[in-house]
Design an enzyme around this catalytic site. Structure first.
Site, mmCIF file in Angstrom:
data_model
loop_
_atom_site.group_PDB
_atom_site.id
_atom_site.type_symbol
_atom_site.label_atom_id
_atom_site.label_comp_id
_atom_site.label_asym_id
_atom_site.label_seq_id
_atom_site.Cartn_x
_atom_site.Cartn_y
_atom_site.Cartn_z
ATOM 1 N N CYS A 135 0.826 -1.218 0.000
ATOM 2 C CA CYS A 135 0.000 0.000 0.000
ATOM 3 C C CYS A 135 0.854 1.258 0.000
ATOM 4 O O CYS A 135 0.432 2.306 -0.455
ATOM 5 C CB CYS A 135 -0.940 0.059 1.186
ATOM 6 S SG CYS A 135 -1.059 -1.398 2.174
ATOM 7 N N ASP A 182 -2.443 -2.605 8.068
ATOM 8 C CA ASP A 182 -3.443 -3.465 8.717
ATOM 9 C C ASP A 182 -3.405 -4.873 8.156
ATOM 10 O O ASP A 182 -3.578 -5.854 8.871
ATOM 11 C CB ASP A 182 -4.841 -2.877 8.524
ATOM 12 C CG ASP A 182 -5.006 -1.629 9.337
ATOM 13 O OD1 ASP A 182 -4.267 -0.666 9.071
ATOM 14 O OD2 ASP A 182 -5.832 -1.615 10.246
ATOM 15 N N CYS A 224 -2.805 3.862 2.841
ATOM 16 C CA CYS A 224 -3.262 2.707 3.609
ATOM 17 C C CYS A 224 -4.304 3.184 4.627
ATOM 18 O O CYS A 224 -4.541 4.378 4.777
ATOM 19 C CB CYS A 224 -2.057 2.062 4.275
ATOM 20 S SG CYS A 224 -2.354 0.448 5.013
ATOM 21 N N ASP A 225 -4.906 2.233 5.337
ATOM 22 C CA ASP A 225 -6.095 2.537 6.135
ATOM 23 C C ASP A 225 -5.940 3.725 7.085
ATOM 24 O O ASP A 225 -6.829 4.558 7.185
ATOM 25 C CB ASP A 225 -6.471 1.330 6.989
ATOM 26 C CG ASP A 225 -6.803 0.100 6.169
ATOM 27 O OD1 ASP A 225 -6.517 0.097 4.969
ATOM 28 O OD2 ASP A 225 -7.338 -0.850 6.750
ATOM 29 N N LYS A 226 -4.846 3.761 7.824
ATOM 30 C CA LYS A 226 -4.761 4.740 8.905
ATOM 31 C C LYS A 226 -4.150 6.058 8.480
ATOM 32 O O LYS A 226 -4.356 7.077 9.143
ATOM 33 C CB LYS A 226 -3.942 4.176 10.077
ATOM 34 C CG LYS A 226 -4.518 2.907 10.662
ATOM 35 C CD LYS A 226 -5.921 3.112 11.171
ATOM 36 C CE LYS A 226 -6.590 1.818 11.554
ATOM 37 N NZ LYS A 226 -6.733 0.848 10.441
ATOM 38 N N CYS A 278 -5.272 -2.308 -0.656
ATOM 39 C CA CYS A 278 -6.126 -3.498 -0.765
ATOM 40 C C CYS A 278 -7.348 -3.204 -1.638
ATOM 41 O O CYS A 278 -8.013 -2.184 -1.464
ATOM 42 C CB CYS A 278 -6.555 -3.955 0.613
ATOM 43 S SG CYS A 278 -5.156 -4.452 1.621
ATOM 44 N N GLU A 324 -8.370 -5.288 14.546
ATOM 45 C CA GLU A 324 -9.360 -5.782 13.580
ATOM 46 C C GLU A 324 -9.457 -7.296 13.662
ATOM 47 O O GLU A 324 -8.466 -7.974 13.912
ATOM 48 C CB GLU A 324 -8.945 -5.398 12.157
ATOM 49 C CG GLU A 324 -9.104 -3.940 11.867
ATOM 50 C CD GLU A 324 -8.775 -3.613 10.422
ATOM 51 O OE1 GLU A 324 -8.225 -4.475 9.708
ATOM 52 O OE2 GLU A 324 -9.076 -2.490 10.014
ATOM 53 N N SER A 333 -12.194 -5.508 9.954
ATOM 54 C CA SER A 333 -11.522 -5.008 8.767
ATOM 55 C C SER A 333 -12.568 -4.587 7.744
ATOM 56 O O SER A 333 -13.688 -5.112 7.739
ATOM 57 C CB SER A 333 -10.662 -6.118 8.180
ATOM 58 O OG SER A 333 -10.416 -5.882 6.819
#
Ligand code: FES
Length: 559
Positions: free
Chosen positions: A51, A83, A124-126, A196, A448, A474
């Site tokens: 990512c 993650d 990425c997610d965060k 992702c 998660e 997630s």
């Protein structure tokens, strides 16, 4: 370092501090450069995951665009925690805290160096919510560039992504996959750079930050390897210059209506439950009142119309061909679900940006459904309340798994116990699996539960059990799942009092989460309950445990 005008950014600022000037000459700037605006370019790039592996490269393109528009671009770096890589191990405790460290570090550098503007390159997610929190706190001209989604992998003619790897593990437990095919899936699920690939948390946050007006058009839809991604990075400079000239600041963009737009797009696209947590936190950073009730109201009026993974069929890489997120936004605007008058980083409103965007062609694509034929008439994100979660819990109900579930509790004191019980055959159809001590303080870091949910789906129990937790799920999770149960067990929440065999009713129509245990019995159980002692006596997780607020408040650490 001192500048003439530290908060009201203009293109005529001048560096006046001699030490600062000396250092800036030292890094190679010229006398002309001393008159230019300085733009901090925050890259969350690092080599360790797909990512983020390309974000430093994208930052170089961003810098080029900034320099070409008469400003000085200065790249700095902040951290990232993947993650996907931390799911299912102790490293997951560091993931959600990384959001606030990212916010703090961007605020710290931009505030300390008094940059006139900031561009965050995120993937990425965060790092997306973290960067948005920083922009809101700093409130000086700023915007985001998304690193882009990954292309799907392939094995034996089947499209794959990160979740395929976890689901393969469940098949391994159920002895329904050969060793060769298991290895084949793991080796081919992730073909290269990008976030992702389903409508998981990264693509959820990317789509919604575009809807919020914080990126250029299609930032969320260009795959990481698409040529449009580089063009977007180069175009950022002109947009940034315009923002500086007009002094358009994040809080001009991150209004109450913009938060509604963001969550409307999350809902329409079937996005991740993590968006609930993050937008509560981002709203606090922007000092915009925005609560779980507001999110429920949006869910009540917004149908789920996207057939995207994890519960649907398509990947984010498929979106660009149908017009990307702008085409979806145009449709939502047309049917009255989006506010068109919100300001954006282009200096134009949402409606103005979308004016030239082609309309969705419902006869030529199958990813986005018309609101008259939705996948679910109301949103998949439902806020549940009841004696298990007096402060709220977040359910992700697409309708495919039903809207009500009643069963007997199977209590797992930690996430790892799910896999243990599953491998022993102790997880059975009809159970409500309760995973506790995984909240913001208890996890810590509210891990998660992708590994247990994927393993359960892989074991063929996905539509036969429900799962509730004070941890998170997630964006890749699907099935009947309820997370963010608040208060968490570690804070004395009733989820900590559930016993094996208690009857539990989950109702996403009436928005309730209830255990059939009397108040008197719960009071008796509480007398015997004590919080678990944390093994974290120092360091970042200790600080997090001390400061983090409830999931129902967005897990913020500065309020
Ligand atoms: Fe980074 Fe999924 S782990 S986007």
């Amino acid at each position: 370092m001192s500048k003439l005008n530290k908060y009201s950014a203009t293109l005529t600022q001048e560096v006046t501090n001699p030490a600062a000037k000396a250092m800036l000459y030292g890094i190679g700037l010229t006398s002309d450069d001393m008159q230019k605006a300085q733009i901090g370019i925050a890259s969350t790039g690092y080599e360790g995951n797909t990512c983020n592996m390309h974000l430093n490269g994208l930052s170089v393109h961003v810098k080029k665009g900034v320099q070409e528009n008469g400003m000085v671009g200065l790249i700095f770096h902040t951290i990232g925690v993947s993650d996907g890589m931390t799911n299912g191990n102790d490293g997951m405790s560091y993931s959600l805290p990384s959001r606030d460290i990212i916010a703090d570090s961007i605020e710290n550098v931009v505030g300390g160096q008094w940059y006139d503007g900031v561009i965050a390159v995120v993937g990425c997610d965060k790092n997306m919510p973290g960067a948005m929190m920083a922009l809101a706190r700093l409130n000086r001209p700023g915007m985001l560039v998304y690193g882009g989604t990954i292309r799907s992998g392939e094995y034996k003619g089947q499209k794959l992504d990160i979740v395929s790897a976890f689901e393969a593990l469940g098949k391994k437990f159920a002895n329904t996959i050969s060793d060769e095919d298991y290895e084949g899936i793991i080796k081919n699920a992730i073909p290269g750079q990008g976030a992702c690939g389903g409508m998981y948390t990264a693509n959820t946050m990317a789509s919604s930050m575009e809807a919020m007006g914080l990126t250029l058009a299609n930032s969320s839809s260009y795959p990481a390897t698409h040529e449009g991604k580089k063009a977007e990075c180069l175009a950022i400079g002109a947009a940034m210059k315009n923002m500086l000239e007009k002094n358009i600041c994040p809080r001009d963009i991150m209004t109450r209506k913009a938060f509604e737009n963001a969550m409307t797009v999350v809902t329409a696209l079937g996005g991740s439950t993590n968006a609930v947590l993050h937008y509560l936190a981002i709203a606090k950073a922007a000092e915009v009142p925005f609560t779980l009730k507001d999110i429920q109201d949006i869910s009540d009026r917004t149908p789920l119309i996207a057939d995207l993974k994890p519960s649907g069929k398509y990947y984010m890489e498929d979106m660009l061909a149908i017009g990307g997120v702008p085409a979806v936004m145009k449709y939502l605007l047309k049917v009255g679900l989006l506010h068109g008058d919100c300001m954006t980083v282009t200096g134009k409103t949402i409606a103005e940006n979308l004016a030239e965007v082609p309309e969705l062609d419902f006869s030529a694509q199958k990813i986005i459904k018309p609101i008259t034929e939705p996948i679910k008439a109301t949103g998949h994100l439902q806020i549940l309340y009841g004696n298990i979660a007096p402060d709220g819990a977040v359910a992700k109900i697409t309708g495919k798994e039903g809207e009500k579930f009643e069963g007997l509790a199977k209590v797992c004191e930690r996430e790892e116990e799910v896999i243990e019980f599953l491998s022993k055959g102790e997880i059975k159809a009809g159970q409500v699996i309760v995973i506790r001590n995984e909240g913001p303080k208890g996890g810590p870091g509210m891990p998660e539960m992708l590994k247990p949910t994927s393993a359960i789906i892989g074991a063929g129990l996905g539509d036969k059990v429900a799962m509730i937790t004070d941890g998170r799920f997630s964006g890749g999770t699907h099935g009947f799942v309820v997370g963010h149960v608040s208060p968490e067990a570690q804070a004395g929440g009733n989820i900590g009092l559930i016993k094996d065999g208690d009857k539990i009713t989950l109702d996403a129509v009436n928005n309730t989460i209830h255990m059939h245990v009397s108040d008197e019995e719960l009071a008796e159980r509480r007398k015997l309950w004590t919080p678990k002692e944390s093994p974290f006596k120092q360091g970042v997780l200790r600080k997090y445990i001390k400061n983090v607020s409830s999931a129902s408040e967005g897990c913020v650490t500065d309020l």
